[in-house]
Write an enzyme that holds these catalytic residues in place. Sequence first.
Site, PDB file in Angstrom:
ATOM      1  N   GLY A  90       0.834  -1.213  -0.164  1.00 10.67           N
ATOM      2  CA  GLY A  90       0.219  -0.280   0.230  1.00 10.67           C
ATOM      3  C   GLY A  90       0.993   1.035  -0.022  1.00 10.67           C
ATOM      4  NE  ARG A  93       8.874   5.595  -0.199  1.00 12.24           N
ATOM      5  CZ  ARG A  93      10.293   5.550  -0.231  1.00 12.24           C
ATOM      6  NH1 ARG A  93      11.155   6.640   0.170  1.00 12.24           N
ATOM      7  NH2 ARG A  93      10.432   5.233  -0.474  1.00 12.24           N
ATOM      8  CE  LYS A 113       8.371   7.060  -4.442  1.00 10.89           C
ATOM      9  NZ  LYS A 113       8.868   6.378  -4.933  1.00 10.89           N
ATOM     10  CG  ASP A 125      10.989   7.014   7.310  1.00 12.40           C
ATOM     11  OD1 ASP A 125      10.897   6.440   6.296  1.00 12.40           O
ATOM     12  OD2 ASP A 125      11.909   7.212   7.758  1.00 12.40           O
ATOM     13  N   GLY A 126       7.335   6.360   6.169  1.00 10.71           N
ATOM     14  CA  GLY A 126       7.088   7.232   5.783  1.00 10.71           C
ATOM     15  C   GLY A 126       7.738   8.565   5.256  1.00 10.71           C
ATOM     16  NE  ARG A 176       3.834   8.791  -6.700  1.00 13.00           N
ATOM     17  CZ  ARG A 176       4.918   7.817  -6.686  1.00 13.00           C
ATOM     18  NH1 ARG A 176       6.099   7.177  -6.866  1.00 13.00           N
ATOM     19  NH2 ARG A 176       3.943   6.151  -5.969  1.00 13.00           N
ATOM     20  NE  ARG A 183       1.482   2.031  -6.619  1.00 16.73           N
ATOM     21  CZ  ARG A 183       2.333   2.716  -6.972  1.00 16.73           C
ATOM     22  NH1 ARG A 183       3.465   1.449  -6.856  1.00 16.73           N
ATOM     23  NH2 ARG A 183       2.941   3.854  -6.834  1.00 16.73           N
ATOM     24  CG  ASP A 249       4.870  -3.266  -5.089  1.00 15.85           C
ATOM     25  OD1 ASP A 249       5.536  -4.702  -5.297  1.00 15.85           O
ATOM     26  OD2 ASP A 249       5.206  -2.292  -4.528  1.00 15.85           O
ATOM     27  CG  ASP A 259       6.482   3.015  -7.033  1.00 10.52           C
ATOM     28  OD1 ASP A 259       6.165   4.421  -7.441  1.00 10.52           O
ATOM     29  OD2 ASP A 259       6.332   2.565  -6.351  1.00 10.52           O
TER      30      ASP A 259
HETATM   31  P1  AMP Z   1       9.280   0.408  -2.936  1.00  8.09           P
HETATM   32  O1  AMP Z   1       9.915  -0.908  -3.668  1.00  8.09           O
HETATM   33  O2  AMP Z   1       9.843   1.855  -2.934  1.00  8.09           O
HETATM   34  O3  AMP Z   1       8.134   0.425  -4.364  1.00  8.09           O
HETATM   35  O4  AMP Z   1       8.182   0.128  -2.024  1.00  8.09           O
HETATM   36  C1  AMP Z   1       7.510  -1.023  -1.508  1.00  8.09           C
HETATM   37  C2  AMP Z   1       6.789  -0.526  -0.035  1.00  8.09           C
HETATM   38  O5  AMP Z   1       7.097  -0.245   0.332  1.00  8.09           O
HETATM   39  C3  AMP Z   1       5.497   0.214  -1.064  1.00  8.09           C
HETATM   40  O6  AMP Z   1       4.052  -0.162  -0.369  1.00  8.09           O
HETATM   41  C4  AMP Z   1       5.914   1.512  -0.049  1.00  8.09           C
HETATM   42  O7  AMP Z   1       4.990   2.088   0.749  1.00  8.09           O
HETATM   43  C5  AMP Z   1       6.669   0.345   1.275  1.00  8.09           C
HETATM   44  N1  AMP Z   1       8.163   2.106   1.432  1.00  8.09           N
HETATM   45  C6  AMP Z   1       8.725   1.844   0.750  1.00  8.09           C
HETATM   46  N2  AMP Z   1       9.429   2.976   1.749  1.00  8.09           N
HETATM   47  C7  AMP Z   1       9.143   3.414   2.393  1.00  8.09           C
HETATM   48  C8  AMP Z   1       8.805   3.772   3.695  1.00  8.09           C
HETATM   49  N3  AMP Z   1      10.176   4.668   4.143  1.00  8.09           N
HETATM   50  N4  AMP Z   1       8.229   4.326   4.171  1.00  8.09           N
HETATM   51  C9  AMP Z   1       6.702   3.820   4.296  1.00  8.09           C
HETATM   52  N5  AMP Z   1       6.533   2.706   3.505  1.00  8.09           N
HETATM   53  C10 AMP Z   1       7.596   2.835   2.909  1.00  8.09           C
HETATM   54 MG    MG Z   2       6.565   0.885  -5.011  1.00  2.00          MG
END
Ligand code: AMP
Ligand code: MG
Length: 474
Positions: A90, A93, A113, A125-126, A176, A183, A249, A259
């Site tokens: 989901g 962040r 983002k 940490d979002g 963005r 997705r 995703d 992404d």
């Molecule tokens: P990504 O591989 O960067 O597309 O992220 C995979 C999942 O991890 C997604 O659900 C993102 O929202 C979550 N995510 C990545 N980095 C963070 C972060 N710093 N804080 C919260 N969720 C994250």
């Molecule tokens: Mg992603």
Amino acid sequence: MSDFGLRLENHYAQLPDDFYTSMPAEKVGAAPRLIHANPKAAALLDLDPHVFNDPRFVEVVSGHRPLESFSPLAMVYSGHQFGVWAGQLGDGRALLIGQARNAAGELWDIQLKGAGKTPYSRFADGRAVMRSTIREYLCSEAMAALGIPTSRALAIVATGETVMREAPEPGAVLTRLAQSHIRFGHFEHFFHRGQKDQVRVLADHVIAEYFPDMIGEHAAWYGEVVRRTAVMVAQWQAVGFAHGVMNTDNMSILGLTIDYGPYGFLDAYDPQFICNHTDTQGRYSFINQPVIAHWNLRALAMALSDLIPTETLIEKLATFEAHFGGTYHTLMREKLGLTREVEGDNKLIGGLLALMARTRADYTLSFRNLTGEDAAWLALFGEANAEAQGWLSRYRVRTQSENLSGLNRINPKYVLRNWVAETAIRDVEDKNDVATLGRIFKLMQSPFATHDGDDAFAAPPPPNMCDLEVSCSS
Ligand code: AMP
Ligand code: MG
């Protein structure tokens, strides 16, 4: 003017409650500062770039002030990460802060983002760091200018916060845009929970807004997702772009590049190139991208299997190869200026790629320099001068009756090499200087032009910037 004149529609929120969580942004950082904003992206929203000077703009794009007629929300989705079912993910962040209808009738998601935690943040940490925010900002605009379907970037804000990754880093928020951020993983989410009705609701939602010619035609729509994905990946291969994290995703249902994380443009041509330091097995290596796209489309087919008969899904999925192969073939011919099909063309193209791979010639310049002095092109092949000369002679004979004057509008001079992005990042982080970022941003928005004084940014990495590592950490 309220909401800067944006025509906002709470479109995604028309879906049932279990598709998202409505919530305000966290208000990260005490005094957010606008680092850069993009007039071309603003134009997609019919937004006058003068609003960049309005103090309320930085408040909106940092998450400190919600738009009045939109309720922000985080979307839920799931996905396969590195080939393994990861369950619920989901917008951990990301936050949808608006959906704006432009005069052309297009609906554009406005997403922050790095603006704080959501119920989908899991253990993280979002936040987003400045480094990855600049990388996504520059690369999405570079891809758009190269004619590759992609999300876009409107603005970068420095939050003033320090964010912990391997080391402390400055925090940032990216705004963005995409016509949708839905997705493959959105569909997988409801399928794997056994919520068949929700898969149908989501498919119908997507079709009604983004594929209006296909209402009620689920099979044709899936076929179109296959086609768009295949075309997008063929464009990646032709330009030498490696995405780095092709998890389901991170796959857009509209066939957009989304992404941006540990992506990389090829410098030296290496088909096995792995841009993501975290990807130790090379699942997402450059050469694997078409196979992985197909794998991901198969995962999507699975998620749609209550909606579309299996035989039909298999049939549609099987069109991937023709769409990918056909597009890639056409693009590679265009890169060499081969308009008429002549026997031996495939050998000519294959011969060049093999030579480039063996000598680790620079991918972008191997095509771009075909229009310059022979010596500049030959220099790319180092020791293999005789072989390169041989290929070039065959190429010159083959293209005698071709018009090559348009090649510089097909083969870019500038792509976002890691070292170029890094140069912009260091100036912002170390010197608080946005001039280099602005300069590189301009190059990326017109990558086919020659820019006086900026030849250096078209070059392979200097020796001290050859070994930059990028990973999933962002
Ligand atoms: P990504 O591989 O960067 O597309 O992220 C995979 C999942 O991890 C997604 O659900 C993102 O929202 C979550 N995510 C990545 N980095 C963070 C972060 N710093 N804080 C919260 N969720 C994250
Ligand atoms: Mg992603």
